[in-house]
Design a protein around this motif. Structure first.
Motif, PDB file in Angstrom:
ATOM      1  N   ARG A 169       0.837  -1.198   0.000  1.00  0.00           N
ATOM      2  CA  ARG A 169       0.000   0.000   0.000  1.00  0.00           C
ATOM      3  C   ARG A 169       0.870   1.244   0.000  1.00  0.00           C
ATOM      4  O   ARG A 169       1.900   1.306   0.669  1.00  0.00           O
ATOM      5  CB  ARG A 169      -0.890   0.021   1.242  1.00  0.00           C
ATOM      6  N   ASP A 170       0.431   2.232  -0.749  1.00  0.00           N
ATOM      7  CA  ASP A 170       1.119   3.519  -0.797  1.00  0.00           C
ATOM      8  C   ASP A 170       0.408   4.458   0.178  1.00  0.00           C
ATOM      9  O   ASP A 170      -0.540   5.160  -0.185  1.00  0.00           O
ATOM     10  CB  ASP A 170       1.096   4.067  -2.221  1.00  0.00           C
ATOM     11  N   PHE A 171       0.884   4.433   1.422  1.00  0.00           N
ATOM     12  CA  PHE A 171       0.239   5.224   2.470  1.00  0.00           C
ATOM     13  C   PHE A 171       0.317   6.719   2.190  1.00  0.00           C
ATOM     14  O   PHE A 171      -0.614   7.460   2.506  1.00  0.00           O
ATOM     15  CB  PHE A 171       0.841   4.908   3.838  1.00  0.00           C
ATOM     16  N   ASP A 172       1.412   7.154   1.603  1.00  0.00           N
ATOM     17  CA  ASP A 172       1.545   8.581   1.293  1.00  0.00           C
ATOM     18  C   ASP A 172       0.488   9.024   0.282  1.00  0.00           C
ATOM     19  O   ASP A 172      -0.131  10.080   0.437  1.00  0.00           O
ATOM     20  CB  ASP A 172       2.941   8.889   0.759  1.00  0.00           C
ATOM     21  N   ALA A 173       0.268   8.219  -0.744  1.00  0.00           N
ATOM     22  CA  ALA A 173      -0.736   8.559  -1.758  1.00  0.00           C
ATOM     23  C   ALA A 173      -2.135   8.538  -1.145  1.00  0.00           C
ATOM     24  O   ALA A 173      -2.966   9.402  -1.450  1.00  0.00           O
ATOM     25  CB  ALA A 173      -0.655   7.590  -2.933  1.00  0.00           C
ATOM     26  N   GLU A 174      -2.401   7.542  -0.289  1.00  0.00           N
ATOM     27  CA  GLU A 174      -3.709   7.464   0.367  1.00  0.00           C
ATOM     28  C   GLU A 174      -3.928   8.663   1.281  1.00  0.00           C
ATOM     29  O   GLU A 174      -5.024   9.237   1.322  1.00  0.00           O
ATOM     30  CB  GLU A 174      -3.828   6.167   1.158  1.00  0.00           C
ATOM     31  N   LEU A 175      -2.897   9.059   2.019  1.00  0.00           N
ATOM     32  CA  LEU A 175      -2.998  10.218   2.910  1.00  0.00           C
ATOM     33  C   LEU A 175      -3.238  11.494   2.105  1.00  0.00           C
ATOM     34  O   LEU A 175      -4.059  12.331   2.481  1.00  0.00           O
ATOM     35  CB  LEU A 175      -1.731  10.346   3.755  1.00  0.00           C
ATOM     36  N   LYS A 176      -2.542  11.632   0.976  1.00  0.00           N
ATOM     37  CA  LYS A 176      -2.739  12.809   0.123  1.00  0.00           C
ATOM     38  C   LYS A 176      -4.167  12.837  -0.417  1.00  0.00           C
ATOM     39  O   LYS A 176      -4.815  13.892  -0.426  1.00  0.00           O
ATOM     40  CB  LYS A 176      -1.743  12.813  -1.024  1.00  0.00           C
ATOM     41  N   THR A 177      -4.678  11.689  -0.835  1.00  0.00           N
ATOM     42  CA  THR A 177      -6.044  11.610  -1.343  1.00  0.00           C
ATOM     43  C   THR A 177      -7.043  12.007  -0.269  1.00  0.00           C
ATOM     44  O   THR A 177      -7.981  12.773  -0.522  1.00  0.00           O
ATOM     45  CB  THR A 177      -6.352  10.188  -1.845  1.00  0.00           C
ATOM     46  N   LEU A 178      -6.847  11.501   0.948  1.00  0.00           N
ATOM     47  CA  LEU A 178      -7.739  11.849   2.054  1.00  0.00           C
ATOM     48  C   LEU A 178      -7.646  13.329   2.409  1.00  0.00           C
ATOM     49  O   LEU A 178      -8.661  13.969   2.686  1.00  0.00           O
ATOM     50  CB  LEU A 178      -7.438  10.982   3.281  1.00  0.00           C
ATOM     51  N   SER A 179      -6.457  13.876   2.386  1.00  0.00           N
ATOM     52  CA  SER A 179      -6.270  15.300   2.682  1.00  0.00           C
ATOM     53  C   SER A 179      -6.958  16.167   1.634  1.00  0.00           C
ATOM     54  O   SER A 179      -7.600  17.169   1.967  1.00  0.00           O
ATOM     55  CB  SER A 179      -4.784  15.645   2.738  1.00  0.00           C
ATOM     56  N   ASP A 180      -6.812  15.772   0.368  1.00  0.00           N
ATOM     57  CA  ASP A 180      -7.478  16.510  -0.710  1.00  0.00           C
ATOM     58  C   ASP A 180      -8.987  16.469  -0.543  1.00  0.00           C
ATOM     59  O   ASP A 180      -9.678  17.475  -0.716  1.00  0.00           O
ATOM     60  CB  ASP A 180      -7.086  15.955  -2.078  1.00  0.00           C
ATOM     61  N   LYS A 181      -9.518  15.298  -0.209  1.00  0.00           N
ATOM     62  CA  LYS A 181     -10.965  15.143  -0.023  1.00  0.00           C
ATOM     63  C   LYS A 181     -11.443  16.005   1.153  1.00  0.00           C
ATOM     64  O   LYS A 181     -12.473  16.671   1.066  1.00  0.00           O
ATOM     65  CB  LYS A 181     -11.306  13.671   0.216  1.00  0.00           C
ATOM     66  N   ALA A 182     -10.687  16.001   2.252  1.00  0.00           N
ATOM     67  CA  ALA A 182     -11.054  16.818   3.417  1.00  0.00           C
ATOM     68  C   ALA A 182     -11.056  18.295   3.060  1.00  0.00           C
ATOM     69  O   ALA A 182     -11.954  19.041   3.466  1.00  0.00           O
ATOM     70  CB  ALA A 182     -10.093  16.544   4.570  1.00  0.00           C
ATOM     71  N   ARG A 183     -10.070  18.741   2.277  1.00  0.00           N
ATOM     72  CA  ARG A 183     -10.002  20.144   1.861  1.00  0.00           C
ATOM     73  C   ARG A 183     -11.198  20.501   0.973  1.00  0.00           C
ATOM     74  O   ARG A 183     -11.820  21.556   1.138  1.00  0.00           O
ATOM     75  CB  ARG A 183      -8.686  20.430   1.133  1.00  0.00           C
ATOM     76  N   GLN A 184     -11.559  19.599   0.056  1.00  0.00           N
ATOM     77  CA  GLN A 184     -12.703  19.838  -0.814  1.00  0.00           C
ATOM     78  C   GLN A 184     -14.000  19.934  -0.005  1.00  0.00           C
ATOM     79  O   GLN A 184     -14.845  20.793  -0.271  1.00  0.00           O
ATOM     80  CB  GLN A 184     -12.840  18.720  -1.844  1.00  0.00           C
ATOM     81  N   LEU A 185     -14.151  19.054   0.979  1.00  0.00           N
ATOM     82  CA  LEU A 185     -15.354  19.088   1.815  1.00  0.00           C
ATOM     83  C   LEU A 185     -15.434  20.375   2.620  1.00  0.00           C
ATOM     84  O   LEU A 185     -16.505  20.960   2.776  1.00  0.00           O
ATOM     85  CB  LEU A 185     -15.405  17.869   2.731  1.00  0.00           C
ATOM     86  N   LYS A 186     -14.298  20.827   3.134  1.00  0.00           N
ATOM     87  CA  LYS A 186     -14.268  22.074   3.909  1.00  0.00           C
ATOM     88  C   LYS A 186     -14.632  23.265   3.014  1.00  0.00           C
ATOM     89  O   LYS A 186     -15.421  24.126   3.409  1.00  0.00           O
ATOM     90  CB  LYS A 186     -12.894  22.282   4.527  1.00  0.00           C
ATOM     91  N   GLU A 187     -14.074  23.286   1.806  1.00  0.00           N
ATOM     92  CA  GLU A 187     -14.395  24.367   0.871  1.00  0.00           C
ATOM     93  C   GLU A 187     -15.872  24.342   0.490  1.00  0.00           C
ATOM     94  O   GLU A 187     -16.508  25.392   0.381  1.00  0.00           O
ATOM     95  CB  GLU A 187     -13.522  24.247  -0.376  1.00  0.00           C
ATOM     96  N   GLN A 188     -16.423  23.154   0.299  1.00  0.00           N
ATOM     97  CA  GLN A 188     -17.845  23.029  -0.045  1.00  0.00           C
ATOM     98  C   GLN A 188     -18.716  23.537   1.105  1.00  0.00           C
ATOM     99  O   GLN A 188     -19.701  24.238   0.886  1.00  0.00           O
ATOM    100  CB  GLN A 188     -18.186  21.576  -0.359  1.00  0.00           C
ATOM    101  N   LYS A 189     -18.333  23.202   2.332  1.00  0.00           N
ATOM    102  CA  LYS A 189     -19.096  23.646   3.499  1.00  0.00           C
ATOM    103  C   LYS A 189     -19.083  25.172   3.605  1.00  0.00           C
ATOM    104  O   LYS A 189     -20.120  25.799   3.843  1.00  0.00           O
ATOM    105  CB  LYS A 189     -18.518  23.019   4.763  1.00  0.00           C
ATOM    106  N   ILE A 190     -17.926  25.762   3.401  1.00  0.00           N
ATOM    107  CA  ILE A 190     -17.807  27.219   3.469  1.00  0.00           C
ATOM    108  C   ILE A 190     -18.658  27.877   2.386  1.00  0.00           C
ATOM    109  O   ILE A 190     -19.374  28.846   2.640  1.00  0.00           O
ATOM    110  CB  ILE A 190     -16.328  27.652   3.357  1.00  0.00           C
TER     111      ILE A 190
END
Length: 106
Positions: A5-26
Motif C-alpha cells: 500500500r502507498d500510504f503517502d498517496a492514500e494520505l494525500k487523497t484523504l487530505s485533498d478530499k477533506a479540503r474539498q469538503l471544507k471548501e464546499q461547506k464554506i
C-alpha cells in the motif's frame, strides 16, 4: 505477491478530499447567508446572532428554529437550500426570533 500500500498517496487523497469538503461547506454557508437575506446584516450583527443561537440553552426555541429552517428549505425545493429570491420571504412570526441571551451568559 500483494502490492504494498502507498500510504503517502492514500494520505494525500484523504487530505485533498477533506479540503474539498471544507471548501464546499464554506461555500454552502455563504450561499445560505445570501439565500436567507442575512447578508443585509453587518458582519458584527451576523456574528452576534450566530453566537446567541449557539449559546442558547432553550430547547424549545431551538426546536422552533429547526422547524423554521426546515420550512425554509422546503420552500426553496432544495435539500441543500437555495438562492432563489422568493426564498427570502418571512414566514409568519412563530416565535422563531432569537431570544436575548445577554442576561443568561455565564
Amino acid at each position: 505477491m500483494r502490492k504494498p500500500r502507498d500510504f503517502d498517496a492514500e494520505l494525500k487523497t484523504l487530505s485533498d478530499k477533506a479540503r474539498q469538503l471544507k471548501e464546499q461547506k464554506i461555500r454552502q454557508l455563504g450561499e445560505l447567508v445570501i439565500a436567507t437575506g442575512a447578508d443585509a446584516l453587518t458582519i458584527e450583527q451576523l456574528a452576534g446572532l450566530l453566537l446567541a443561537g449557539t449559546d442558547s440553552k432553550d430547547a424549545s426555541a431551538k426546536e422552533v428554529w429547526r422547524k423554521r429552517g426546515a420550512a425554509f428549505f422546503h420552500r426553496t425545493g432544495k435539500a441543500g437550500g437555495g438562492t432563489d429570491s422568493d426564498a427570502r420571504g418571512n414566514p409568519a412570526n412563530d416565535g422563531g426570533a432569537l431570544p436575548d441571551t445577554g442576561s443568561d451568559r455565564s
